[in-house]
Scaffold this motif. Structure first.
Motif, PDB file in Angstrom:
ATOM      1  N   GLU A 119       0.838  -1.205   0.000  1.00  0.00           N
ATOM      2  CA  GLU A 119       0.000   0.000   0.000  1.00  0.00           C
ATOM      3  C   GLU A 119       0.871   1.252   0.000  1.00  0.00           C
ATOM      4  OE1 GLU A 119      -2.193   3.378   1.331  1.00  0.00           O
ATOM      5  OE2 GLU A 119      -0.684   2.458   2.580  1.00  0.00           O
ATOM      6  N   GLY A 120       1.916   1.228   0.862  1.00  0.00           N
ATOM      7  CA  GLY A 120       2.810   2.373   0.968  1.00  0.00           C
ATOM      8  C   GLY A 120       3.525   2.647  -0.346  1.00  0.00           C
ATOM      9  N   ILE A 121       4.039   1.575  -0.957  1.00  0.00           N
ATOM     10  CA  ILE A 121       4.790   1.738  -2.210  1.00  0.00           C
ATOM     11  C   ILE A 121       3.867   2.233  -3.327  1.00  0.00           C
ATOM     12  CG2 ILE A 121       6.064   0.483  -4.003  1.00  0.00           C
ATOM     13  CD1 ILE A 121       7.067  -1.335  -1.632  1.00  0.00           C
ATOM     14  N   VAL A 122       2.704   1.578  -3.442  1.00  0.00           N
ATOM     15  CA  VAL A 122       1.751   1.956  -4.494  1.00  0.00           C
ATOM     16  C   VAL A 122       1.310   3.400  -4.292  1.00  0.00           C
ATOM     17  CG1 VAL A 122      -0.573   1.555  -5.379  1.00  0.00           C
ATOM     18  CG2 VAL A 122       0.942  -0.371  -4.995  1.00  0.00           C
ATOM     19  N   ALA A 123       0.928   3.700  -3.036  1.00  0.00           N
ATOM     20  CA  ALA A 123       0.433   5.049  -2.759  1.00  0.00           C
ATOM     21  C   ALA A 123       1.501   6.076  -3.099  1.00  0.00           C
ATOM     22  CB  ALA A 123       0.034   5.168  -1.295  1.00  0.00           C
ATOM     23  N   PHE A 124       2.723   5.805  -2.659  1.00  0.00           N
ATOM     24  CA  PHE A 124       3.781   6.795  -2.849  1.00  0.00           C
ATOM     25  C   PHE A 124       4.123   6.967  -4.331  1.00  0.00           C
ATOM     26  CE2 PHE A 124       8.169   8.221  -3.154  1.00  0.00           C
ATOM     27  CZ  PHE A 124       8.098   9.389  -2.415  1.00  0.00           C
ATOM     28  N   SER A 149      -2.844   9.756 -16.782  1.00  0.00           N
ATOM     29  CA  SER A 149      -2.368  10.087 -15.427  1.00  0.00           C
ATOM     30  C   SER A 149      -3.537  10.329 -14.470  1.00  0.00           C
ATOM     31  CB  SER A 149      -1.496  11.341 -15.472  1.00  0.00           C
ATOM     32  OG  SER A 149      -0.389  11.096 -16.271  1.00  0.00           O
ATOM     33  N   THR A 150      -4.576  10.978 -14.976  1.00  0.00           N
ATOM     34  CA  THR A 150      -5.741  11.238 -14.119  1.00  0.00           C
ATOM     35  C   THR A 150      -6.397   9.910 -13.733  1.00  0.00           C
ATOM     36  OG1 THR A 150      -6.071  13.339 -15.230  1.00  0.00           O
ATOM     37  CG2 THR A 150      -7.942  12.482 -14.005  1.00  0.00           C
ATOM     38  N   TRP A 151      -6.566   9.037 -14.725  1.00  0.00           N
ATOM     39  CA  TRP A 151      -7.168   7.728 -14.413  1.00  0.00           C
ATOM     40  C   TRP A 151      -6.261   6.933 -13.472  1.00  0.00           C
ATOM     41  CZ3 TRP A 151     -11.971   6.142 -14.733  1.00  0.00           C
ATOM     42  CH2 TRP A 151     -12.827   6.713 -15.684  1.00  0.00           C
ATOM     43  N   LEU A 152      -4.933   7.025 -13.698  1.00  0.00           N
ATOM     44  CA  LEU A 152      -4.018   6.251 -12.857  1.00  0.00           C
ATOM     45  C   LEU A 152      -3.936   6.807 -11.434  1.00  0.00           C
ATOM     46  CD1 LEU A 152      -1.256   5.444 -15.471  1.00  0.00           C
ATOM     47  CD2 LEU A 152      -2.667   3.784 -14.252  1.00  0.00           C
ATOM     48  N   THR A 153      -4.164   8.098 -11.269  1.00  0.00           N
ATOM     49  CA  THR A 153      -4.232   8.668  -9.916  1.00  0.00           C
ATOM     50  C   THR A 153      -5.392   8.028  -9.164  1.00  0.00           C
ATOM     51  OG1 THR A 153      -3.341  10.764 -10.657  1.00  0.00           O
ATOM     52  CG2 THR A 153      -4.603  10.812  -8.620  1.00  0.00           C
ATOM     53  N   TRP A 154      -6.524   7.966  -9.872  1.00  0.00           N
ATOM     54  CA  TRP A 154      -7.712   7.357  -9.257  1.00  0.00           C
ATOM     55  C   TRP A 154      -7.486   5.862  -9.007  1.00  0.00           C
ATOM     56  CZ3 TRP A 154     -10.967   3.694 -11.790  1.00  0.00           C
ATOM     57  CH2 TRP A 154     -12.081   3.315 -11.035  1.00  0.00           C
ATOM     58  N   LEU A 155      -6.857   5.201  -9.986  1.00  0.00           N
ATOM     59  CA  LEU A 155      -6.604   3.761  -9.834  1.00  0.00           C
ATOM     60  C   LEU A 155      -5.628   3.517  -8.683  1.00  0.00           C
ATOM     61  CD1 LEU A 155      -7.233   0.998 -11.198  1.00  0.00           C
ATOM     62  CD2 LEU A 155      -5.090   1.263 -12.446  1.00  0.00           C
ATOM     63  N   GLY A 156      -4.601   4.379  -8.569  1.00  0.00           N
ATOM     64  CA  GLY A 156      -3.624   4.239  -7.490  1.00  0.00           C
ATOM     65  C   GLY A 156      -4.304   4.362  -6.131  1.00  0.00           C
ATOM     66  N   ALA A 157      -5.198   5.336  -6.007  1.00  0.00           N
ATOM     67  CA  ALA A 157      -5.915   5.523  -4.738  1.00  0.00           C
ATOM     68  C   ALA A 157      -6.793   4.299  -4.451  1.00  0.00           C
ATOM     69  CB  ALA A 157      -6.771   6.779  -4.808  1.00  0.00           C
ATOM     70  N   SER A 158      -7.400   3.743  -5.502  1.00  0.00           N
ATOM     71  CA  SER A 158      -8.271   2.573  -5.313  1.00  0.00           C
ATOM     72  C   SER A 158      -7.450   1.341  -4.925  1.00  0.00           C
ATOM     73  CB  SER A 158      -9.056   2.270  -6.589  1.00  0.00           C
ATOM     74  OG  SER A 158      -9.813   3.393  -6.956  1.00  0.00           O
ATOM     75  N   ILE A 159      -6.269   1.196  -5.537  1.00  0.00           N
ATOM     76  CA  ILE A 159      -5.421   0.046  -5.187  1.00  0.00           C
ATOM     77  C   ILE A 159      -4.926   0.189  -3.748  1.00  0.00           C
ATOM     78  CG2 ILE A 159      -3.241  -1.156  -5.711  1.00  0.00           C
ATOM     79  CD1 ILE A 159      -3.670  -0.413  -8.660  1.00  0.00           C
ATOM     80  N   SER A 160      -4.614   1.406  -3.364  1.00  0.00           N
ATOM     81  CA  SER A 160      -4.239   1.684  -1.979  1.00  0.00           C
ATOM     82  C   SER A 160      -5.337   1.218  -1.035  1.00  0.00           C
ATOM     83  CB  SER A 160      -4.099   3.186  -1.796  1.00  0.00           C
ATOM     84  OG  SER A 160      -2.797   3.559  -1.630  1.00  0.00           O
ATOM     85  N   ALA A 161      -6.552   1.607  -1.383  1.00  0.00           N
ATOM     86  CA  ALA A 161      -7.706   1.235  -0.551  1.00  0.00           C
ATOM     87  C   ALA A 161      -7.824  -0.286  -0.478  1.00  0.00           C
ATOM     88  CB  ALA A 161      -8.980   1.842  -1.121  1.00  0.00           C
ATOM     89  N   TRP A 162      -7.524  -0.946  -1.611  1.00  0.00           N
ATOM     90  CA  TRP A 162      -7.619  -2.415  -1.639  1.00  0.00           C
ATOM     91  C   TRP A 162      -6.760  -3.034  -0.535  1.00  0.00           C
ATOM     92  CZ3 TRP A 162      -9.989  -6.538  -3.919  1.00  0.00           C
ATOM     93  CH2 TRP A 162      -9.359  -7.768  -3.774  1.00  0.00           C
ATOM     94  N   TRP A 163      -5.487  -2.575  -0.427  1.00  0.00           N
ATOM     95  CA  TRP A 163      -4.580  -3.216   0.538  1.00  0.00           C
ATOM     96  C   TRP A 163      -4.954  -2.897   1.976  1.00  0.00           C
ATOM     97  CZ3 TRP A 163      -2.420  -7.248  -1.148  1.00  0.00           C
ATOM     98  CH2 TRP A 163      -2.063  -7.357  -2.485  1.00  0.00           C
TER      99      TRP A 163
END
Lengths: 544, 75
Positions: A119-124, A149-163
Motif C-alpha cells: 500500500e505504501g509503495i503503491v500510494a507513494f 495520469s488522471t485515471w491512474l491517480t484514481w486507480l492508485g488511490a483505489s489500489i491503496s484502498a484495496w490493501w
C-alpha cells in the motif's frame, strides 16, 4: 464537540461495572475510532471525485472542448484540496498501533507487513507520480498521457484502498496464517488467501463503490449551490457536472446496495454475532423476518436474555433468512443461539460460548506451558503434546481472555441504528439520483429551459437544497457503514483470536485520554481549515 | 541525463507556478511537522521498544497475554 462529549457520556453509561470510568482500552478504542472516522472523511471523496473528474477529462479528451478542460480543472482543484488535507491522516493510526495496541501489533505483524508495505509503495509511487502530472502536466504532456495520469491517480488511490481493506478484512476473517508460539506472531502461510480473501473482495467492492456516492453527492451539491445562487457564469458547468454526478451516483448507490447485500451474506457466514446485533435478533430460527424498524433504546443494551424479540418490531417476512442464507427457510442464529451453541445448516455444531471460553483458556495454558518448557530446555517429546493441545484449541484462543459471556455481545443499539441509517440513506440516494436524472431527461423542474431566466419556484429551490443537504448525509451514511463493521465485531480486534482487552498495551487511561483530546483539537482545527479553503474555492468557481 | 533534466524541470516549473498549491503544501508541511516532530516523539513512543527491549518482544507479549487471561485490565 458537543456530540462527541455526549458520545463519551454514552460510553460511560454503558460501563456500570467500572463505575462509569473509562479504562485504557475504552480510550484507545475511542481514539482509534476518532482517527479512523476523520481519515475516512477524505478517502471516499478522493475515490469518488477522482472517478468523476477522470470521466470529465475523458470527455475533454474526446471532444477537445475548452469547456470540459476548464470543468475538469475546477474539479481537480477541489480534489487537490481534499487530497492534501487527507495526506498522512492515516499514519496516525500506525502511531496508535505502536503505542496503544502493542500486543495486537506484535501478534499480527507478519500478516499486515506485506499488504501495508505494498500500500505504501503503491500510494507513494503511483499517486505522487501521476498526481504531479495531473496538476503540472497541462500543456506539457500530451492529452492522452494527461488523461492516463488522471485515471491512474484514481486507480492508485483505489489500489491503496484495496490493501488497507485487505488488512481490515483479515481482522474480521483471519485466513492464510498460522500462529507461531515461539515468535508469538501469526505468520502468513498463503499471500493469496490473505490478498484475495472473499471477505476482502466484498469489502473492497462495497467500500469503494459506496465511496463513489460521496463523490457524486459532492459534485451534485456544489452544482446545486451554483444553480441556487443563479451564478450564470457557472450554469453550464453546474448542469453538466450535475448530470455526470447523478449518473455516477445512481450507478454507485445501486452498486452499493448489491455489494452491501453480498457483504451481509458474508457477515452471516463468518461473523453471525455481528449480523444478530445489526438485526437485534435475540433468538434465531428458520423463516426469520428482516427487521425494518423496532423500538431499540439507543442508550441501553437490551435485555436479549429475557426478551423474545425487539419491541414494536416491523419486519419483512423471511427477509433475513433470504439475506443470510439465500433461502426462504434458512436458519439464522440469534444472540442467544450463538451464546448457547447451535447446529449449522451443514450439520456442524457451533460450540457454546462457555465451551469456547474453556477451550480458549486451555489454549492459553498450553501456550504458557510450551514456552516454559522451551525455556527449561525440555525435549521434543515433552513439548509435542503441548503444541498439539495449542493447535487443537487455537481457533478459540481469544475466548480465553473473555471473563463473562456478555462481553461477546456487541453493543446492539449502535449496530442496529447505524445499519438502518446506512441502508435508509443509501435507499434515499437511489431515489434522489434517479429523480434528478428523471428531471434531466424530461427537462422539468430546475432543469427546464424556462428555469434559466425566471425566479426559482419553491419546488425547485427545495430540490436544490435537498441536493446540498444530502452531501453531509452521504458522509453520515458512509461512516455509519464503518460503525456497523467495527462495532459489530466487538469484542474482537481479530475475530475469535484476540479481544480488545488483550490487544491493548498496559498503559494508563490518562495517557490515552490526553492524546485523544489533543487529536480532537487538532482534527477539528484541520477540518475547519479544509472546509474554509474548499468553500472559498467553490465560491470562486472555475475561473482562475 | 536529458530525461532526468526534463523531469526536474517539469517538477521545478510545476512547483514554481503553484498558487493554491503553495497554501496546501504549507498545510501539509505543518501537519507533518506536528505529526512526526511532536506527536510521534512526545506522545507515541513504541511501547514494545520501550518496555520489552530488542529481541525480547515475544517473551514480553507472551507474559502480557498470560497476565490478561488471568486478571482484568487495570482501570
Amino acid at each position: 464537540m458537543a456530540i462527541l462529549t455526549s458520545l463519551i457520556s454514552l460510553l460511560q453509561a454503558t460501563l456500570p461495572e467500572q463505575g462509569g470510568a473509562l479504562s485504557a482500552v475504552d480510550w484507545a478504542r475511542a481514539q482509534f475510532a476518532l482517527t479512523a472516522i476523520y481519515h475516512w472523511l477524505f478517502v471516499p471523496l478522493t475515490l469518488g471525485l477522482g472517478l468523476i473528474m477522470a470521466i470529465m477529462e475523458t470527455k475533454y479528451y474526446r471532444t477537445g472542448s475548452e469547456f470540459w478542460r476548464r470543468t475538469t480543472q475546477f474539479w481537480q482543484r477541489l480534489f487537490g484540496i481534499n487530497f492534501a488535507m487527507g495526506v498522512a491522516t492515516g499514519i496516525i493510526l500506525e502511531f496508535e498501533f505502536g503505542t496503544n495496541w502493542s500486543n495486537y501489533s506484535w501478534f499480527v505483524g507478519d500478516i499486515f507487513g506485506a499488504p501495508l508495505a505494498i500500500e505504501g509503495i503503491v500510494a507513494f509511487f503511483m499517486e505522487s507520480t501521476f498526481v504531479a502530472v495531473m496538476y503540472f502536466g497541462w500543456d506539457k504532456v500530451s492529452r492522452g498521457f494527461h488523461l492516463a495520469s488522471t485515471w491512474l491517480t484514481w486507480l492508485g488511490a483505489s489500489i491503496s484502498a484495496w490493501w488497507i481493506l485487505v488488512a481490515n478484512s483479515w481482522m474480521q476473517y483471519p485466513v492464510g496464517c498460522e500462529f507461531n508460539p515461539d515468535t508469538m506472531r501469526n505468520e502468513m502461510t498463503s499471500f493469496f488467501d490473505v490478498a484475495l480473501s472473499p471477505f476482502a473482495i466484498d469489502k473492497f467492492l462495497h467500500t469503494t463503490i459506496s465511496s463513489w456516492i460521496i463523490g457524486a453527492a459532492f459534485v451534485v451539491a456544489v452544482a446545486a449551490w451554483y444553480l441556487l445562487k443563479k451564478r450564470e457564469a457557472e450554469r453550464e458547468m453546474a448542469l453538466k457536472s450535475l448530470r455526470i454526478g447523478a449518473i455516477v451516483g445512481l450507478i454507485a448507490s445501486i452498486g452499493a446496495a448489491i455489494t452491501g447485500d453480498e457483504s451481509a451474506y458474508k457477515v452471516a457466514e463468518v461473523q453471525p454475532m455481528k449480523l444478530a446485533a445489526m438485526e437485534a435478533l435475540y433468538n434465531g430460527g428458520t423463516d426469520v423476518s428482516l427487521t425494518g424498524i423496532a423500538a431499540i433504546n439507543p442508550f441501553k443494551q437490551p435485555n436479549y436474555k429475557e426478551e423474545k424479540e425487539a419491541p414494536l418490531r416491523l419486519s419483512i417476512p423471511n427477509g433475513l433468512s433470504i439475506l443470510a442464507t439465500r433461502s426462504l427457510h434458512g436458519f439464522v442464529p440469534g444472540v442467544n443461539d450463538i451464546l448457547n451453541g447451535y447446529t449449522k445448516a451443514d450439520g456442524t455444531v457451533e460450540p457454546s460460548a462457555k465451551e469456547k471460553m474453556q477451550r480458549g483458556r486451555t489454549a492459553i495454558e498450553a501456550l504458557a506451558a510450551y514456552r516454559q518448557a522451551k525455556t527449561d530446555g525440555a525435549d521434543e517429546a515433552t513439548v509435542a503434546p503441548l503444541l498439539a493441545t495449542l493447535k487443537e484449541n487455537m481457533p478459540y484462543f481469544g475466548y480465553g481472555f473473555i471473563k463473562d459471556e456478555a462481553e461477546l455481545v456487541p453493543y446492539i443499539p449502535v449496530n442496529f441504528w447505524a445499519f438502518r441509517i446506512m441502508v435508509g440513506l443509501g435507499s434515499l440516494f437511489i431515489l434522489f439520483f434517479a429523480f434528478l436524472l428523471f428531471l434531466d431527461w424530461k427537462k422539468k423542474g430546475f432543469l427546464a429551459p424556462s428555469a434559466l431566466n425566471t425566479e426559482l419556484s419553491t419546488f425547485n429551490k427545495a430540490t436544490l437544497w435537498v441536493a446540498i443537504i444530502l452531501l453531509p448525509c452521504a458522509y453520515i451514511c458512509s461512516e455509519s457503514g464503518w460503525l456497523v463493521a467495527e462495532f459489530g465485531r466487538q469484542p474482537w480486534t481479530i475475530q475469535d483470536m484476540l479481544p480488545v482487552s488483550a490487544s491493548v498495551s498496559d498503559i494508563s487511561a490518562g495517557a490515552v485520554a490526553t492524546t485523544f483530546w489533543l487529536f480532537l483539537i487538532l482534527f477539528t482545527t484541520m477540518l475547519a481549515v479544509e472546509i474554509n479553503i474548499m468553500l472559498k474555492q467553490i465560491k470562486k468557481g472555475p475561473q482562475l | 541525463m536529458k530525461l532526468l533534466r526534463r523531469i526536474f524541470r517539469f517538477y521545478y516549473d510545476g512547483f514554481r507556478s503553484m498558487t493554491l498549491g503553495r497554501t496546501l503544501w504549507l498545510i501539509i508541511g505543518i501537519k507533518l511537522f506536528i505529526m512526526f516532530a511532536i506527536l510521534k516523539v512526545f506522545f507515541f513512543p513504541n511501547f514494545l521498544k520501550q518496555n520489552a527491549g530488542k529481541g525480547h518482544e515475544a517473551e514480553f507479549v507472551a507474559t502480557e497475554l498470560n497476565k490478561r487471561a488471568e486478571q482484568p485490565l487495570r482501570p
